[in-house]
Design an enzyme around this catalytic site. Structure first.
Site, mmCIF file in Angstrom:
data_model
loop_
_atom_site.group_PDB
_atom_site.id
_atom_site.type_symbol
_atom_site.label_atom_id
_atom_site.label_comp_id
_atom_site.label_asym_id
_atom_site.label_seq_id
_atom_site.Cartn_x
_atom_site.Cartn_y
_atom_site.Cartn_z
ATOM 1 N N TYR A 185 -2.575 -1.013 10.637
ATOM 2 C CA TYR A 185 -2.653 -1.488 9.251
ATOM 3 C C TYR A 185 -1.406 -1.071 8.469
ATOM 4 O O TYR A 185 -0.775 -1.881 7.779
ATOM 5 C CB TYR A 185 -3.923 -0.923 8.602
ATOM 6 N N SER A 190 0.840 -1.210 0.000
ATOM 7 C CA SER A 190 0.000 0.000 0.000
ATOM 8 C C SER A 190 0.860 1.239 0.000
ATOM 9 O O SER A 190 2.009 1.212 0.473
ATOM 10 C CB SER A 190 -0.873 0.017 1.260
#
Ligand code: NAD
Ligand code: MG
Length: 297
Positions: A202, A189
């Site tokens: 996360y 990400s």
């Protein structure tokens, strides 16, 4: 829906995602999203780039994983998908798309944080497809919290168990089946480089997976197995409205990206096809950003 002249303006080639506030219980369903995300069922066109390949895509029921699974099938691969049992309705749509492309589909739901499931997933996939040469480690959870003190210990532990330990179990079980020519792709990400204050747990798992993709490439590239990662920016998927973002970030989701809009899952498919195919035969240890223009290191 795609609006496509000869050389498409990337700002407008897809209808702008402008979602109203909405929530779903984790992990969310793609078929319940408003608006629906484009996972390539009608828009992705294959050209035989993965003929004969046998792929497993974790989190292949929805979002980026679904777009990858469908594109792989349209490129000629047989495809297995893994997902949580509550996502069967999404999985059915992807299985149909794989079969409509004329390829073998295999579905094996379960929780990748469960070691014995992870091993069975690989064993059953290899049995069903007759081998495995492409592993896409795409499943993850993302639950937002207002800063570190508001991340419940149980939430933190579960995020580590799914994103890190689950990915480790699946990858470790797959290794004995992967031969020279095989490809492993991790979904990391933009959060690996630019963590949001609401996604600390996360984001750290995404940085760790990015690192693992490079470390594993160092081990496996000399053995003829390539390992790469894709780092998406803001993509409209069920991860976001199922407690992945605070409601004020769902409205206008992704519109801060340099392209002025969120991405659709199908816009990731080409990256995953490229990294699986022989076209990327000299690429290993790389992270391909698909961020809508936000720069990555
Ligand atoms: P998604 O919700 O469609 O996909 C995530 C999938 O992970 C789910 O469908 C689910 O099947 C799977 N999953 C979650 N917990 C699991 C568990 N315990 N066991 C098995 N499977 C489990 O959302 P997405 O955005 O397409 O996410 C795919 C990947 O993309 C994730 O790794 C996510 O971190 C990454 N990502 C997404 C974005 C974005 O903006 N959507 C941005 C960067 C990275
Ligand atoms: Mg899903």
């Amino acid at each position: 829906m795609i609006n496509k002249p000869a050389a498409s303006d990337p700002r407008t080639v897809f209808d702008k995602v402008d979602p109203p506030k909405q929530t779903q219980p984790e992990p969310g369903l793609g078929i319940e999203m408003e608006p629906l995300a484009d996972i390539g069922i009608d828009t992705y066109q294959g050209t035989g780039r993965l003929k004969g390949r046998k792929a497993l895509v974790t989190g292949g029921d929805s979002g980026i994983g679904a777009a990858t699974a469908i594109a792989y099938a349209k490129e000629g691969a047989d495809v297995a998908i893994a997902y949580l049992p509550s996502e069967q309705a999404d999985a059915d749509r992807v299985i149909k798309a794989i079969e409509d492309a004329g390829q073998k589909a295999f579905a094996y739901p379960g929780d990748i944080a469960d070691k014995s499931y992870a091993r069975k997933l690989i064993d059953e996939t290899v049995k069903a497809l007759g081998g495995l040469d492409t592993l896409v480690n795409n499943a993850s959870r993302q639950i937002w919290a207002e800063g570190l003190e508001n991340i419940a210990d149980e939430q933190f532990e579960r995020t580590m168990q799914v994103n890190l330990m689950g990915t480790f179990y699946v990858t470790k079980a797959a290794l004995e089946h992967l031969k020279p020519g095989a490809s492993i792709i991790f979904t990391t990400s933009i959060q690996a480089y630019q963590p949001s204050e609401t996604l600390l747990d996360y984001a750290m798992t995404k940085a760790a997976l990015n690192n693992l993709s490079k470390g594993l490439a160092t081990e496996l590239t000399p053995k003829g197995i390539r390992v790469n990662a894709v780092a998406p920016g803001p993509i409209w998927t069920p991860l976001q409205p199922s407690h992945g973002q605070p409601q004020e970030k769902i409205e206008g989701f992704g519109q801060h990206a340099p392209l002025g809009r969120a991405g659709h899952p199908v816009e990731l498919a080409g990256a995953y096809v490229y990294l699986a195919s022989d076209e990327s035969s000299y690429t290993s240890g790389e992270t391909l950003g698909v961020t809508g223009g936000s720069v990555t290191p």
